[in-house]
Enzyme design. Structure first.
Site, mmCIF file in Angstrom:
data_model
loop_
_atom_site.group_PDB
_atom_site.id
_atom_site.type_symbol
_atom_site.label_atom_id
_atom_site.label_comp_id
_atom_site.label_asym_id
_atom_site.label_seq_id
_atom_site.Cartn_x
_atom_site.Cartn_y
_atom_site.Cartn_z
ATOM 1 N N GLY A 118 -23.224 18.394 -8.495
ATOM 2 C CA GLY A 118 -23.691 17.375 -7.549
ATOM 3 C C GLY A 118 -24.553 17.986 -6.459
ATOM 4 N N ASP A 141 -14.696 24.907 -12.165
ATOM 5 C CA ASP A 141 -14.684 24.255 -13.476
ATOM 6 C C ASP A 141 -15.603 24.926 -14.498
ATOM 7 O OD1 ASP A 141 -12.964 22.415 -12.429
ATOM 8 O OD2 ASP A 141 -14.490 20.910 -12.025
ATOM 9 N N GLY A 184 -10.183 20.203 -14.157
ATOM 10 C CA GLY A 184 -11.180 20.090 -15.223
ATOM 11 C C GLY A 184 -11.311 18.621 -15.589
HETATM 12 O O1 F6P Z 1 -14.976 20.056 -9.250
HETATM 13 C C1 F6P Z 1 -13.946 20.887 -8.889
HETATM 14 C C2 F6P Z 1 -12.652 20.161 -8.783
HETATM 15 O O2 F6P Z 1 -11.787 21.203 -8.490
HETATM 16 C C3 F6P Z 1 -12.199 19.339 -9.983
HETATM 17 O O3 F6P Z 1 -11.739 20.061 -11.069
HETATM 18 C C4 F6P Z 1 -11.172 18.435 -9.343
HETATM 19 O O4 F6P Z 1 -10.945 17.260 -10.068
HETATM 20 C C5 F6P Z 1 -11.798 18.142 -8.030
HETATM 21 O O5 F6P Z 1 -12.608 19.263 -7.710
HETATM 22 C C6 F6P Z 1 -10.851 17.864 -6.909
HETATM 23 O O6 F6P Z 1 -11.581 17.606 -5.765
HETATM 24 P P1 F6P Z 1 -10.953 17.239 -4.342
HETATM 25 O O7 F6P Z 1 -10.965 18.497 -3.542
HETATM 26 O O8 F6P Z 1 -11.859 16.215 -3.777
HETATM 27 O O9 F6P Z 1 -9.555 16.749 -4.554
#
Ligand code: F6P
Length: 359
Positions: A118, A141, A184
């Site tokens: 992103g 990831d 993931g």
């Molecule tokens: O993209 C990285 C990640 O660690 C994903 O695997 C996970 O679903 C997400 O971020 C969790 O993000 P947050 O910190 O917003 O809970």
């Protein structure tokens, strides 16, 4: 006048961000550049004059081994350009205008954006709007295209392997099935590598939809061989054939994944009669000190980013290819996610050592 460059960390944090920052600062100082850090990702570009901190080799000394990011980060705010794995939205023109004002006011000649899929999509939008941007690929990831590795992944895998080492002993003592949920959403790299390194018996990943009867069969087959405990690793985005990924709404109206381990555990218990337990590793995988590999990779990525700025190679992202640090246009990294191929050597190797993918 000294050349001045900026650096920011954006999206979810991960181990190794500080190693990149330190690498950027040291490489920049060697070229006699000044470095400004923007706080909380792209958001730090918005206040008049920017929300910044000066970075130098003195105040970044000792940060390489620290998890998180000394600059702060966010995966929300004014610069979100990607929702999920697809849907690209444009950063608003008034937001770009405010960011441009900051870059002009500070007379910045380069901006290092350290982020994932992103964030690179946002970086590309900034580049197209004339910002002197270079990207550094980050993600636990490991799902960013156009690079064989992102930093942060190895640390997450080490965390999963360490957790499995601990869970094996308790699972064995109690003759239980343990279902471990790892991060993931779209890609199963963490589950595959973490499960492999931690001696998992069953690995469930988004790229290989599974069947509960196959998962149960694998547990029963182990039982018959005299192995009374089973270790299952499931990626949060894994799904059974004919079902959808599990999403839950958050307080901000977004959707997050999670909860699949509990369902898998219930299905296994119902089909095998085995006692099951779950363990959701969650943000443990994003915290703590980076592994040596991520410290080295992060530092090399930071150095390369500064070299790209020195060469005026804006709109490019650092990329790891065949053990070398190179670069690619950011556009090559953002058109799709890099997923595990079900036919890959790693999946074949997993099967060769008796791992079931539930298919
Ligand atoms: O993209 C990285 C990640 O660690 C994903 O695997 C996970 O679903 C997400 O971020 C969790 O993000 P947050 O910190 O917003 O809970």
């Amino acid at each position: 006048m000294k050349k001045r460059i900026g650096v920011l960390t954006t999206g979810g944090d991960c181990p190794g961000l500080n190693a990149v920052i330190r690498g950027v600062v040291r490489a920049a100082e060697n070229l006699n550049f000044e470095v400004i850090g923007f706080k909380d990702g792209f958001e730090g570009l918005l206040p008049v004059g920017g929300d910044t901190m000066e970075l130098n080799s003195t105040n970044t000394a000792g940060i390489m081994a620290l998890g998180g990011t000394i600059l702060g980060t966010t995966n929300k705010g004014n610069f979100i350009s990607k929702v999920g794995a697809g849907d690209v939205t444009q950063v608003k023109p008034e937001v770009l205008a405010r960011a441009r004002q900051t870059v002009n006011d500070l007379e910045m000649q380069g901006l290092v954006v350290i982020g994932g899929d992103g964030s690179m999509t946002t970086a590309q939008q900034l580049f197209e709007a004339g910002f002197p941007v270079v990207g550094v690929p980050k993600s636990i990831d490991n799902d960013l295209e156009a690079t064989a590795r992102t930093f942060g992944f190895d640390s997450a895998v080490a965390c999963v392997a360490d957790a499995l080492d601990r869970l094996h002993t308790t699972a064995k003592s109690h003759r239980r099935v343990l279902v471990v949920e790892v991060m993931g959403r779209h890609a199963g790299w963490i589950a595959l590598h973490g499960g492999f390194a931690g001696g998992a018996d069953i690995i469930l990943i988004p790229e290989i939809p599974f069947r509960y009867e196959k998962v149960a069969e694998a547990v029963i087959a182990r039982e018959k061989e005299g192995c009374h405990s089973t270790m299952v690793v499931v990626a949060e985005g894994a799904k059974a054939v004919g079902t959808e990924k599990l999403m839950r709404a958050t307080e901000h109206g977004e959707f997050k994944m999670g909860g699949i381990a509990e369902i898998v555990a219930c299905e296994i218990a119902a089909r095998t009669g085995k006692e099951t337990r779950t363990c959701v590793l969650g943000h443990l995988q994003r915290g703590g000190a980076p592994t040596t590999l991520d410290r080295i990779l992060g530092t090399r990525f930071g150095i390369k980013a500064v070299e790209l700025i020195a060469e005026g190679k804006f709109g490019h992202m650092v990329s790891y290819q065949n053990y070398c640090v190179k670069d690619v246009p950011i556009t090559e990294a953002v058109h799709r996610l890099r997923l595990v191929s079900p036919d890959s050597e790693m999946v074949h190797s997993g099967r060769a050592v008796g791992i079931s993918f539930g298919d």
